[in-house]
Structures are given as structure tokens and as C-alpha cells.
Design a protein around this motif. Structure first.
Motif, PDB file in Angstrom:
ATOM      1  N   SER A  12       0.793  -1.317  -0.329  1.00  0.00           N
ATOM      2  CA  SER A  12       0.065   0.057   0.091  1.00  0.00           C
ATOM      3  C   SER A  12       0.988   1.310   0.012  1.00  0.00           C
ATOM      4  O   SER A  12       0.551   2.502  -0.179  1.00  0.00           O
ATOM      5  CB  SER A  12      -1.137  -0.013   1.309  1.00  0.00           C
ATOM      6  N   ASP A  37      -1.442  -3.768   2.897  1.00  0.00           N
ATOM      7  CA  ASP A  37      -2.881  -2.762   3.309  1.00  0.00           C
ATOM      8  C   ASP A  37      -3.239  -3.200   4.466  1.00  0.00           C
ATOM      9  O   ASP A  37      -2.676  -3.178   5.521  1.00  0.00           O
ATOM     10  CB  ASP A  37      -3.760  -2.882   1.964  1.00  0.00           C
ATOM     11  N   GLU A 121      -1.479   3.036   5.038  1.00  0.00           N
ATOM     12  CA  GLU A 121      -1.548   3.401   3.746  1.00  0.00           C
ATOM     13  C   GLU A 121      -0.048   4.202   3.507  1.00  0.00           C
ATOM     14  O   GLU A 121       0.938   3.432   2.914  1.00  0.00           O
ATOM     15  CB  GLU A 121      -2.514   4.549   3.328  1.00  0.00           C
ATOM     16  N   GLU A 198      -4.124   8.566   2.228  1.00  0.00           N
ATOM     17  CA  GLU A 198      -3.494   7.797   1.395  1.00  0.00           C
ATOM     18  C   GLU A 198      -1.955   8.034   1.122  1.00  0.00           C
ATOM     19  O   GLU A 198      -1.218   7.324   1.192  1.00  0.00           O
ATOM     20  CB  GLU A 198      -4.259   7.744   0.190  1.00  0.00           C
TER      21      GLU A 198
END
Length: 370
Positions: A12, A37, A121, A198
Motif C-alpha cells: 500500500s 494494506d 497507507e 492515502e
């Protein structure tokens, strides 16, 4: 598999430990930290412990093309993330109501089993070796020691914190088996489900931490999916020179759009890299296309260059309250100038991909991009 016997899964996020990075001729070697993730994709979420992996990497770039042998990666170590008292964190979705209470910490996402929830993330390495990890649930930024123990947590501006029924509600509508779904399904304000912080990176001088929300908050036009109103997202800038991080900058990044079946969609962003204190690389892409999907050809995948020179800094203003949206129904407030944006790299460029035997659909084989 990692040293705990778990499959490593995908990345991720990853970051290079620049202290280990060296060049020999045209090859580069060093250590890369990467995190999966939130464990295995299935129905709901599982009691999987968030972690990061250490990889030894060799990179021998080629500008002319050829075989797919430029990158070699070897897994060397795995570190699990734990609470400050050593209790393992969990990938289980946070409960809809109620939060994790820890002395000296803000209210944090917590699962029904009492463990802190982490959907990691972004990841960065600080000059002192500690780590910052950005999270989908909070969306928070957690600071960890090198051995994975929680040291502190950054709560973002209230405009970003998800709320249901007027209170913090960190659930992402991915309950574990047997657990209730949140009501309403999406927060009323704050980040959308699964649209947290993110992107995460440090400035090259290590003095500023940047975090980028995946797409617009609920009150700023975020309505779920890839709707055309969710393109006004926010990048946060924290000053790291003092004892605790201080929010010093907040800027609007307008995400690009693409057309799918006659409808305008907004590309989500997946990663952030600071070139300096004003210019950033951002991966922006569609979702649900490419290798392994029913539609094997992607519509939009790029690396964009954003520049905040001249952009409006909305940090510590009324826009940090959900009561004052930056973009009601997706229309940016006229008083705000967003960061500029241009496409630097088209990841779907068939001419460039073909140099390495890769392609973007329409056939779905091992050389099709994920």
C-alpha cells in the motif's frame, strides 16, 4: 511469506531508507520499507496485525527497454505494529460508535476486540529512524518506533474526521464477521469510507510532513464511488521542527477526471512524493481496471505534478470545520485557489510499455499492468 508465516501481499506504500542507498556503476542498492494494506481481502475485515516489511532491493534502470529484470527484491525482515503497551494493532474495521481511549493520545479508531484499528497507507522514515504511518480509518497519522511501538498520533483538522450522529465514527462500513454495519453507512461529514490519508511523505530536508486525503470529504462533494463531485481533496503540511507536529499548511488538490461509459469520473490518488517544499508527484488513477479485473484495460493512470506556489493556505481557518465546506456539492469556494496540476507520466503509454514487453489490456496476461 514474511517471518511470521503470512503472505506479504501487495504494497500500500513503500519508502527507501536513504542511509542504505548506494550506487555502483549503473545499479542502485538499499533497503526499502513497505507495508501491506489491511491484510487479506475478503468479506469484511480480519483480525490481522498491521506491519511493515523490510526488503533488500537492487535497481538497474534501463532507458532503452528490454527484459523485465531491472528490479530485484528480497524480503529480509517484518515488524508488527503495536499499541504503546505492546498490544498488537488490528486490521478489523473500527466500531461505528465509541473510540479507543489511551492516556496522552487523542480518541482513536478501535475494533470491537479492544485493539486499535489500523488500515495503513503511507509510510515514511524520519531522520531519527522513527516512522510515520498514515491511516484510512481515522484518518490519522501514527508515529511508531523502529520496532513498531506506537509513540504518538496526529489527529487531522475536524473537517476531515468522520462523524455519524454528531460524534466521531471511524468505521469504514467493512465490519468483521458477525459485527454490525454502521448507520448511516457513510459518515455525514469528514472523510468518506476507505478514502483516508492515502499519500504521505517528508520534505527532502525532513522538516515538513505532508499527507494527502484520497478524495474529497463528505461535505466537500465526496459522495462515494468515483462521482464527479469528489475531486477537491486536501493536502496537509505539518511542521516537525518542534516537540510535536504543528499544522502549518493545508491546500486544495483538484484530482483529474476521466470518462467512463459516457460519465465523468474522478481519479483517486494513491501516493505522494515531495520533490521540494512546493512541488509534489501524485499517482492518480482509475479503479477496477487492468490485470485480474473483468475489464483488463485501464482508462486513466498517471503521475501528476502538483505545485502549491500561489495556492491558498486554508490551514487553521474556518474551512477546518465541517460547517464551512471548501466545495459544497463539489464546487470549489471562489476564495480558494487550488494547487496547479499537470500530467508528468502517462502510465498507460503503450509505446513505452511495449519496450519492456508490457501492455495496458486488452488481453489479460502476466504482462498486463495491475
Amino acid at each position: 511469506k514474511d517471518k511470521f508465516g503470512e503472505t506479504t501481499g501487495s504494497f500500500s506504500a513503500f519508502v527507501f531508507d536513504m542511509k542504505t542507498w548506494k550506487r555502483t556503476g549503473n545499479s542502485f542498492t538499499g533497503t526499502m520499507l513497505a507495508q501491506p494494506d489491511r491484510g487479506y481481502n475478503g468479506t469484511g475485515t480480519t483480525n490481522w496485525t498491521a506491519r511493515y516489511n523490510k526488503f533488500s532491493i537492487t535497481f538497474t534502470p534501463s532507458s532503452t527497454g528490454g527484459a523485465q529484470n531491472q528490479v530485484a527484491i528480497t524480503l529480509s525482515d517484518t515488524v508488527k505494529f503495536t499499541d504503546a503497551d505492546g498490544t498488537p494493532m488490528t486490521a478489523l474495521d473500527a466500531t461505528s460508535s465509541g473510540t479507543g481511549t489511551r492516556a496522552g493520545f487523542p480518541a482513536m479508531p478501535q475494533a470491537y476486540n479492544g485493539r486499535l484499528s489500523l488500515d495503513g497507507e503511507g509510510i515514511v522514515i524520519n531522520p531519527d529512524g522513527t516512522l510515520f504511518v498514515s491511516d484510512e480509518y481515522g484518518p490519522y497519522i501514527f508515529k511508531f518506533s523502529t520496532d513498531g511501538k506506537l509513540l504518538s498520533a496526529i489527529r487531522p483538522p475536524e473537517a476531515i474526521v468522520p462523524k455519524r450522529n454528531g460524534a466521531d465514527s471511524f468505521a469504514s462500513n467493512n465490519p468483521g464477521v458477525g459485527q454490525p454495519t454502521p448507520s448511516p453507512a457513510n459518515p455525514t461529514v469528514g472523510r468518506q469510507n476507505n478514502q483516508g490519508l492515502e499519500g504521505l511523505c517528508l520534505s527532502p530536508d525532513g522538516r515538513t510532513l505532508f499527507a494527502l486525503l484520497q478524495s474529497a470529504t463528505r461535505q466537500d462533494g465526496g459522495t462515494g464511488g468515483t462521482a464527479a463531485t469528489r475531486n477537491n481533496t486536501r493536502m496537509l503540511a505539518y511542521d516537525l521542527t518542534g516537540a510535536t507536529p504543528v499544522l502549518k499548511g493545508e491546500y486544495v488538490f483538484q484530482l483529474p477526471t476521466y470518462v467512463q461509459s459516457g460519465s465523468t469520473r474522478v481519479a483517486a490518488q494513491s501516493e505522494l512524493l515531495a520533490l521540494n517544499n512546493t512541488q509534489f508527484l501524485v499517482i492518480t488513477r482509475d479503479s477496477g481496471f487492468g490485470r485480474g479485473y473483468a475489464t483488463p484495460q485501464s482508462i486513466y493512470r498517471t503521475i501528476c505534478l502538483y505545485d502549491i506556489t500561489g495556492a491558498t493556505n486554508i490551514a487553521n481557518t474556518a474551512f477546518d470545520s465541517a460547517a464551512t465546506p471548501i466545495a459544497p456539492a463539489g464546487v470549489l469556494d471562489a476564495s480558494i485557489k487550488p494547487a496547479s496540476r499537470s500530467v508528468l507520466i502517462d502510465l498507460n503509454d503503450s509505446t513505452q510499455l511495449s519496450k519492456f514487453g508490457l501492455h495496458n489490456g486488452p488481453s489479460d496476461d502476466a504482462n498486463n499492468l495491475s
